[in-house]
Design a protein around this motif. Structure first.
Motif, short mmCIF file in Angstrom:
data_model
loop_
_atom_site.label_atom_id
_atom_site.label_comp_id
_atom_site.label_asym_id
_atom_site.label_seq_id
_atom_site.Cartn_x
_atom_site.Cartn_y
_atom_site.Cartn_z
N ASN A 5 0.19 -3.31 4.40
CA ASN A 5 -0.06 -2.55 3.18
C ASN A 5 -0.87 -1.29 3.46
O ASN A 5 -0.60 -0.22 2.89
N ASP A 6 -1.86 -1.41 4.33
CA ASP A 6 -2.69 -0.24 4.65
C ASP A 6 -1.92 0.79 5.45
O ASP A 6 -2.09 2.01 5.26
N ARG A 9 0.09 2.74 2.98
CA ARG A 9 -0.71 3.73 2.25
C ARG A 9 -0.92 4.99 3.08
O ARG A 9 -0.80 6.11 2.57
N CYS A 13 1.14 9.03 2.61
CA CYS A 13 0.42 10.28 2.30
C CYS A 13 0.70 11.26 3.43
O CYS A 13 0.09 11.20 4.49
N VAL A 29 -7.29 9.45 1.38
CA VAL A 29 -6.62 8.16 1.44
C VAL A 29 -7.14 7.35 2.63
O VAL A 29 -7.42 6.14 2.52
N VAL A 33 -9.08 3.64 2.57
CA VAL A 33 -8.65 2.48 3.34
C VAL A 33 -9.76 2.02 4.27
O VAL A 33 -10.08 0.82 4.36
#
Length: 354
Positions: A5-6, A9, A13, A29, A33
């Protein structure tokens, strides 16, 4: 998996190095995180409009610097064409291998250790363009630490990178004299011909025995098809395995002399990154191989910010990030099966060094 998931992310971006606004968005972002996993906000260090992030964990002497970058080579809009995806155990997306997965791995590895003391995490925003605003920060930070772990993607087959070639970049400008190409070419001094002479001279500086490569790249000359060119220009990419070779090539580049009467040669540029020699990484690789038996090592031609830390005299081990391939290419990818074991290796190395 939270790690996946990280990574999503970060990859989602977009952050081309040349787009300051995009790099700033990516920094925020990345900071979110990292802060969620490390338990603290980073210092936001803005140099020449580029945002770098630093976490200094604990209050004791600095022991280990974990180094990465959040900028990429991919222009805005690439994500629409190559979206983040995981299919058949392969993760894809712009910058996933180089090196947003490695950044996420840093956060997860350090978080797994609880509250390690003496650990610094530095994530920069301009590595892909040669680290012009972060080099001083990297070198200053590195010399305060006993070791540097660079989480760029691995070499082929998951090998750690124990040697990296140093890089030098040059711009060679040829000054001639314009004249009419049909009426009186003899009155001109042809910068294109001078460029040809100099390109051949430059290629002779390479040395197959030492692994030194000297490659002319971008070339331009002239203005119109019926004019003897008054000016030409070409770029040169140099890669070397040791400092002596870097200095030799630099001396020879700076002493290029014109071949044509009336021509002038101007050389700008020089060494950008010092070589990361085997001596800088050997002890750390031995430690890593004890923690993960069977892991291999490789010498690579590409440079990273690990070249700066090794050049500053700090033990440095590179290639500790994602296992995969295709850096800067359409087939950039990460092998999902290697994420957990390689993150565990990184955490174990930090534990041993602190």
């Amino acid at each position: 998996m939270n790690l996946l998931n990280d990574i999503e992310r970060l990859v989602s971006c977009e952050s081309p190095s040349t787009d300051l606004a995009a790099v700033a968005r990516s920094a925020e972002v990345t900071a979110e995180v990292g802060a969620a996993l490390l338990g603290s906000e980073p210092e936001r260090i803005v140099v020449d409009g580029r945002t770098h992030l630093r976490w200094r964990l604990g209050s004791g002497p600095r022991k280990v610097l974990l180094l990465g970058h959040h900028d990429t080579v991919w222009p805005i809009g690439t994500l629409e064409r190559i979206p983040f995806s995981v299919q058949d155990g392969v993760l894809r997306g712009p910058g996933c291998f180089d090196m947003k997965t490695g950044v996420a791995m840093i956060f997860h590895a350090v978080a797994a250790l609880g509250s390690p003391d003496g650990v610094t995490v530095l994530v920069t925003g301009d590595e892909e363009i040669g680290s012009p605003s972060s080099r001083g920060l990297i070198e200053t930070e590195a010399v305060e630490h006993a070791a540097v772990l660079v989480c760029e993607g691995s070499a082929d087959g998951g090998a750690l990178k124990t040697e990296r070639k140093g890089t030098s970049m040059y711009e060679v400008t040829l000054h001639g004299r314009a004249s009419h190409a049909g009426l009186e070419p003899e009155r001109g001094v042809n910068a294109t011909i001078e460029a040809a002479h100099q390109i051949l001279a430059v290629t002779q500086l390479a040395d197959d025995v030492t692994g030194t490569t000297v490659v002319p790249t971008v070339l331009s000359s002239g203005t119109t098809t019926n004019t003897v060119p008054a000016q030409g220009k070409f770029m040169v990419d140099v890669r070397v395995r040791n400092l002596a070779e870097q200095l030799r090539v630099d001396d020879d580049m700076k002493t290029l002399r014109p071949v044509l009467d009336g021509a002038k040669v101007e050389v700008d540029g020089g060494p950008n990154r010092p070589p990361m020699e085997l001596s800088a990484s050997s002890a750390l690789f031995e430690l890593a191989s004890g923690l993960l038996p069977g892991i291999t090592q490789a010498a690579v031609g590409g440079a990273s910010d690990g070249n700066f830390t090794a050049g500053a005299g700090v033990p440095t081990l590179d290639g500790l990030g994602a296992v995969g391939g295709g850096a800067h290419a359409e087939h950039e990818h990460v092998l999902v099966s290697e994420l957990v074991p390689r993150t565990q290796l990184l955490a174990a190395l930090v534990r041993e060094l602190t």
